[in-house]
Each structure stands twice: as structure tokens, then as C-alpha cells.
Design a protein around this motif. Structure first.
Motif, short mmCIF file in Angstrom:
data_model
loop_
_atom_site.label_atom_id
_atom_site.label_comp_id
_atom_site.label_asym_id
_atom_site.label_seq_id
_atom_site.Cartn_x
_atom_site.Cartn_y
_atom_site.Cartn_z
N LEU A 19 0.85 -1.09 0.00
CA LEU A 19 -0.04 0.14 -0.03
C LEU A 19 1.02 1.33 -0.05
O LEU A 19 1.70 1.19 0.78
CB LEU A 19 -0.84 0.09 1.46
CG LEU A 19 -1.73 1.29 1.49
CD1 LEU A 19 -2.70 1.42 0.40
CD2 LEU A 19 -2.48 1.26 2.94
N PHE A 20 0.62 2.02 -1.09
CA PHE A 20 1.60 3.37 -1.24
C PHE A 20 0.44 4.30 -0.43
O PHE A 20 -0.20 5.10 -1.06
CB PHE A 20 1.64 3.67 -2.65
CG PHE A 20 2.81 4.51 -2.63
CD1 PHE A 20 3.92 4.26 -2.55
CD2 PHE A 20 2.62 6.02 -2.92
CE1 PHE A 20 5.10 5.12 -3.23
CE2 PHE A 20 3.50 6.82 -3.40
CZ PHE A 20 4.91 6.37 -3.46
N ALA A 21 1.00 4.59 0.92
CA ALA A 21 0.01 5.43 1.96
C ALA A 21 0.40 6.98 1.84
O ALA A 21 1.71 7.22 1.72
CB ALA A 21 0.04 4.81 3.28
N ASP A 22 -0.83 7.56 2.02
CA ASP A 22 -0.49 9.08 2.26
C ASP A 22 0.19 9.88 1.28
O ASP A 22 1.10 10.42 1.34
CB ASP A 22 0.07 9.54 3.64
CG ASP A 22 -0.02 10.93 4.10
OD1 ASP A 22 -0.93 11.59 3.51
OD2 ASP A 22 0.79 11.28 4.86
N VAL A 23 -0.39 9.67 -0.15
CA VAL A 23 0.04 10.31 -1.07
C VAL A 23 0.08 11.74 -1.15
O VAL A 23 -1.06 12.18 -0.86
CB VAL A 23 -0.29 9.69 -2.50
CG1 VAL A 23 0.10 10.44 -3.83
CG2 VAL A 23 -0.10 8.23 -2.72
N GLU A 24 1.22 12.41 -1.42
CA GLU A 24 1.14 14.01 -1.38
C GLU A 24 1.08 14.54 -2.80
O GLU A 24 0.37 15.61 -3.00
CB GLU A 24 2.34 14.50 -0.80
CG GLU A 24 2.38 14.44 0.79
CD GLU A 24 3.27 14.99 1.66
OE1 GLU A 24 4.31 15.76 0.90
OE2 GLU A 24 3.06 15.30 2.79
N GLN A 25 1.67 14.06 -3.83
CA GLN A 25 1.73 14.37 -5.10
C GLN A 25 1.45 13.32 -5.95
O GLN A 25 2.07 12.08 -6.05
CB GLN A 25 2.87 15.13 -5.47
CG GLN A 25 3.48 16.20 -4.78
CD GLN A 25 5.00 16.77 -5.20
OE1 GLN A 25 5.09 16.89 -6.50
NE2 GLN A 25 5.56 17.12 -4.18
N LEU A 26 0.30 13.57 -6.98
CA LEU A 26 -0.14 12.37 -7.82
C LEU A 26 -0.26 12.91 -9.35
O LEU A 26 -0.78 14.12 -9.47
CB LEU A 26 -1.40 11.83 -7.41
CG LEU A 26 -2.05 10.80 -8.27
CD1 LEU A 26 -1.00 9.72 -7.87
CD2 LEU A 26 -3.36 10.36 -7.57
N SER A 27 0.24 12.34 -10.20
CA SER A 27 -0.02 12.53 -11.72
C SER A 27 -0.34 11.14 -12.28
O SER A 27 -0.08 9.94 -11.59
CB SER A 27 1.23 13.44 -12.14
OG SER A 27 2.27 12.52 -12.23
N ARG A 41 -0.90 -0.01 -7.48
CA ARG A 41 -2.35 -0.23 -7.59
C ARG A 41 -3.21 0.25 -6.33
O ARG A 41 -3.99 0.57 -6.64
CB ARG A 41 -2.29 -1.79 -7.42
CG ARG A 41 -3.82 -2.21 -8.04
CD ARG A 41 -3.90 -3.62 -7.88
NE ARG A 41 -5.13 -4.42 -8.60
CZ ARG A 41 -5.78 -5.32 -8.34
NH1 ARG A 41 -5.02 -6.22 -7.66
NH2 ARG A 41 -6.94 -5.66 -8.96
N LEU A 42 -2.49 0.21 -5.25
CA LEU A 42 -3.17 0.48 -4.13
C LEU A 42 -2.60 1.93 -3.39
O LEU A 42 -1.29 2.01 -3.19
CB LEU A 42 -3.27 -0.48 -2.98
CG LEU A 42 -4.03 -2.07 -3.34
CD1 LEU A 42 -3.70 -2.90 -2.06
CD2 LEU A 42 -5.53 -1.85 -3.52
N MET A 43 -3.39 2.97 -3.35
CA MET A 43 -2.76 4.06 -2.57
C MET A 43 -3.98 4.74 -1.80
O MET A 43 -5.04 4.74 -2.10
CB MET A 43 -2.72 5.02 -3.87
CG MET A 43 -1.37 4.70 -4.77
SD MET A 43 -1.25 5.95 -6.02
CE MET A 43 -2.61 5.35 -7.27
N THR A 44 -3.40 5.52 -0.82
CA THR A 44 -4.23 6.31 -0.08
C THR A 44 -3.77 7.78 -0.19
O THR A 44 -2.57 8.14 -0.38
CB THR A 44 -4.22 6.19 1.43
OG1 THR A 44 -2.96 6.21 1.94
CG2 THR A 44 -4.71 4.73 1.88
N LEU A 45 -4.59 8.69 -0.36
CA LEU A 45 -4.58 10.14 -0.87
C LEU A 45 -4.69 11.35 0.51
O LEU A 45 -5.62 10.98 1.12
CB LEU A 45 -5.36 10.65 -1.86
CG LEU A 45 -5.20 11.84 -2.76
CD1 LEU A 45 -3.80 11.98 -3.09
CD2 LEU A 45 -6.28 12.21 -3.54
#
Length: 403
Positions: free
Chosen positions: A205-213, A234-238
Motif C-alpha cells: 500500500l502506497f500510503a499518504d500520497v502527497e503528489q499524484l500525476s 495499484r493501492l494508494m491512499t491520498l
């Protein structure tokens, strides 16, 4: 347009008497007035006035026509053609998407939060790059999913606090539809659900994403001293406030039928939400704040109103400096910066420092005697009246509604 505009230079030249020294015959009237036509503001206002309503409304797209003059009272009762309402934008339809992007929303009470809309905005970034579609997974009764950017709407079971059952339903959808990306809000409920799904799938899990494109996802690591970047997994929290919500054309938001989840035996037998006392909640965590300004003198009624509304009491700097409210209740850049859903300002004019403190509030309601106050301009709903008279009226209405 009416009278011609005078041209002083042309008139002076017409009255000039030949000679060495400049002399003028002031009794002579120029044969041609010359100059541009003079504007008559009363006629132009009458031409631009929109009929109906107690307040003056002007259609500034109505420019001066060919008729030389119009009487102020001789306006047609039919509104001008320019006031015709524009047609609503046509929803965008993605009939055959190349892949799916899941956007899981908390949506308490069937209403998308600001954080949920940001998750949908991030999902749109990933889907629009390669012809994908966004599937919003939320409790039933979400009515503005299309405007928020959802191509499909899939209702998850609404069973109160049942994370195991909700995770089982989401896992069934993932197995049946194989989405390329799944985005969760990094919230207490969304983050818990994301970690349950990641453990069940055995995926990171790629947690607590701060920048996304569409090509990169970045999150802080090492106590926020470093950053970890890579292709969107595949799995992210924003995290909240990291991605802008969708502001483009609305999407179809077509409802699709959910899959049948597998039977689960929940480990939680009973869960109950214990609401916090609004009077003791800090302003930084409050969702509904009623604030008193210099226009309030009866603070007993103010506290009764805050209790009746279930709101956290706040105040302006002037009130706190006078000792009428505690310093912890001060709202503004030099006090507490709010992130509330609703801010109710009673008798607050709206100094710049105070407006900075409520910049993050979603809705603002103001009561003030000054129609041109900065707080009234900032508010979505305003009552132009004395706050001292409005408070007992609101208390009376609340008492009648609760009776």
C-alpha cells in the motif's frame, strides 16, 4: 445617446477673430457643434434594466442601440434575450474504457466530503491519461457523483461501522473488475479499509500520497525528511488537500450492479459512535462553529444558541481582547485557523486576519447590519439584521422544532 458632446477646441476656433493677437467673439455661435455624441447615463441605465424584482438589476451586455433616446419608464416588460439561461453541459460518457480506476469514498450520510472529491480528482488524473473510467464506490444516495468526476457509481453496503463486511464487498469488486488503480482517502475510515484490503490481497500500500500525476506518485518517508517517488501503484491512499477536485465537465455516473460478496463472520459484534461535546471540542477539530463578534452583547443567549445548534462557540479578536470569551475561542490568523464544514458569524464585520482564519470553511453564514461588510461578501447566506434580534428568534424556532 442624446445631446452632442461639446468640443471646446472647435468652438474656440469658430469664434476666433483674425489678427496678430488671439481674440475671440464670444457672442458668435458656432455653426456646427462638432465633437462626439454625449452619453446619457439615465437612458443607458433604463435600457440595461432587467424588469422585475425589488432590487435594481442591470444587463451590462445591452449596449446603446440605434434609437436616439428612450424614456426611463418606457421599458418593455419582456426580459432581454441575453438573460436566457444557458443549457446545462452534456455529461461526458466513457462507453468502453481501456481500464478502470476505483475511487473509494467515505461519504458519510450519503454526501461526498471535500476529501472524497479530491480522491475523485486524483482518480480522474489517472483515468484520463490512457482512456480509463473512474468507478466511485460509496454508500448509497450519493447524488452529485457525476459532477465530481465519476463515470460509474457502485453502491457499497451501508451497515454502520462494519469494516470487515465492507472490505469483503470491496474485495469481491476488485476480483470481478480488476481495476488498474484503487484510491482511498487517508482518513480514519478510508485508511483502515485500505490497509485491510492490502493485507487481504497481499499487495503493498502506497500510503499518504502527497503528489499524484498520471506517471508519478510521491509520498513522504523517514519522518517527512525524505520522499519516495515512483510510478502510481495499484493501492494508494491520498492525503487531504493534496490533489484538486474535478472541476471539468460532469461525467455520466451510470449506476452499475454490485457483485455478490463472500460470506464473512464479523469479529466486531457491536459498535457505537460516541459524539464529542461541541462545547469542549477544540476549534481546530470542530465541524460547526458559531462565532460572536463586536455586534454581540448578550453572551448568555449566544452560548445558549451555540448549545442548541450543537456547535462549537468561537469569537473574534475584539471579543477575546475584551475578556468576553476565552483566548482559545479566538478565530483568525492570530488565533485558530478553522477547517469546519460550516461557520456561523454573528455580528462580525470580517477583518482580513479573521477571513484568513475561515478560508478553509466550506460554508459561511453571516448575520450583520452592514450589507457591504467583508463577512457578508464572503458568506453564501447572509441575514442583514441586528444579531441581538436574530439570536432569540433562532432560539424560538429551534425550541418550536424540538417540541
Amino acid at each position: 445617446m442624446s445631446r452632442p458632446r461639446k468640443d471646446p477646441r472647435a468652438e474656440r476656433q469658430a469664434r476666433a477673430v483674425p489678427g496678430q493677437r488671439p481674440r475671440y467673439d464670444l457672442a458668435r455661435r458656432p455653426e456646427t457643434p462638432g465633437g462626439r455624441p454625449r452619453h446619457d447615463p439615465r437612458v443607458e441605465i433604463a435600457r440595461a434594466r432587467v424588469p422585475g424584482g425589488a432590487r435594481l438589476r442591470l444587463d451590462r451586455t445591452q449596449h446603446a442601440g440605434s434609437s436616439p433616446s428612450v424614456a426611463i419608464g418606457a421599458m418593455s416588460a419582456t426580459p432581454p434575450a441575453s438573460t436566457t439561461l444557458l443549457a446545462a453541459p452534456t455529461p461526458r460518457v466513457v462507453a468502453e474504457p481501456a481500464f478502470l480506476v476505483f475511487a473509494v469514498a467515505d461519504a458519510p450520510d450519503g454526501r461526498l466530503t471535500g476529501h472524497d472529491r479530491q480522491v475523485l480528482g486524483g482518480a480522474r488524473l489517472l483515468a484520463d491519461a490512457d482512456g480509463g473510467a473512474v468507478v466511485l464506490l460509496a454508500p448509497p444516495l450519493v447524488d452529485d457523483a457525476g459532477a465530481a468526476g465519476a463515470d460509474r457509481l457502485l453502491a457499497l453496503p451501508s451497515l454502520g461501522y462494519a469494516p470487515e463486511t465492507l472490505a469483503a464487498a470491496l474485495l469481491a469488486e476488485i476480483a470481478a473488475r480488476a481495476p488498474r488503480h484503487i484510491l482511498f482517502p487517508e482518513s480514519p475510515d478510508g485508511g483502515d479499509l485500505a490497509r485491510r484490503v492490502a493485507v487481504s490481497l497481499g499487495e503493498p500500500l502506497f500510503a499518504d500520497v502527497e503528489q499524484l500525476s498520471a506517471r508519478t506518485a510521491i509520498r513522504p518517508t523517514g519522518g517527512r525528511r525524505r520522499e519516495q517517488a515512483g510510478a502510481p501503484p495499484r493501492l494508494m491512499t491520498l492525503g487531504e488537500g493534496r490533489v484538486a477536485p474535478h472541476l471539468g465537465d460532469p461525467h455520466e455516473a451510470r449506476t452499475i450492479d454490485p457483485c455478490e460478496p463472500t460470506e464473512t463472520t464479523p469479529g466486531i459484534l457491536r459498535a457505537e459512535a460516541v459524539p464529542a461535546d461541541p462545547a469542549t471540542v477544540s476549534l481546530a477539530d470542530a465541524r460547526f462553529v458559531v462565532s460572536a463578534g463586536n455586534g454581540i452583547t448578550d453572551f448568555t443567549s449566544f452560548k445558549h444558541l451555540a448549545a442548541a445548534l450543537g456547535a462549537t462557540p468561537g469569537a473574534s479578536r475584539v471579543v477575546c481582547d475584551a475578556g468576553l470569551m476565552p483566548r482559545a475561542a479566538q478565530v483568525g490568523a492570530s488565533g485558530t485557523v478553522l477547517d469546519a464544514d460550516c461557520y456561523f458569524a454573528l455580528g462580525i464585520a470580517g477583518a482580513p486576519q479573521h477571513l484568513q482564519g475561515i478560508a478553509g470553511c466550506e460554508h459561511v453564514v453571516a448575520v450583520n447590519t452592514d450589507l457591504h461588510a467583508a463577512m457578508v461578501e464572503r458568506a453564501e447566506l447572509s441575514i442583514i439584521a441586528d444579531a441581538q434580534a436574530v439570536m432569540p428568534a433562532l432560539l424560538r424556532l429551534l425550541a418550536e422544532g424540538g417540541a
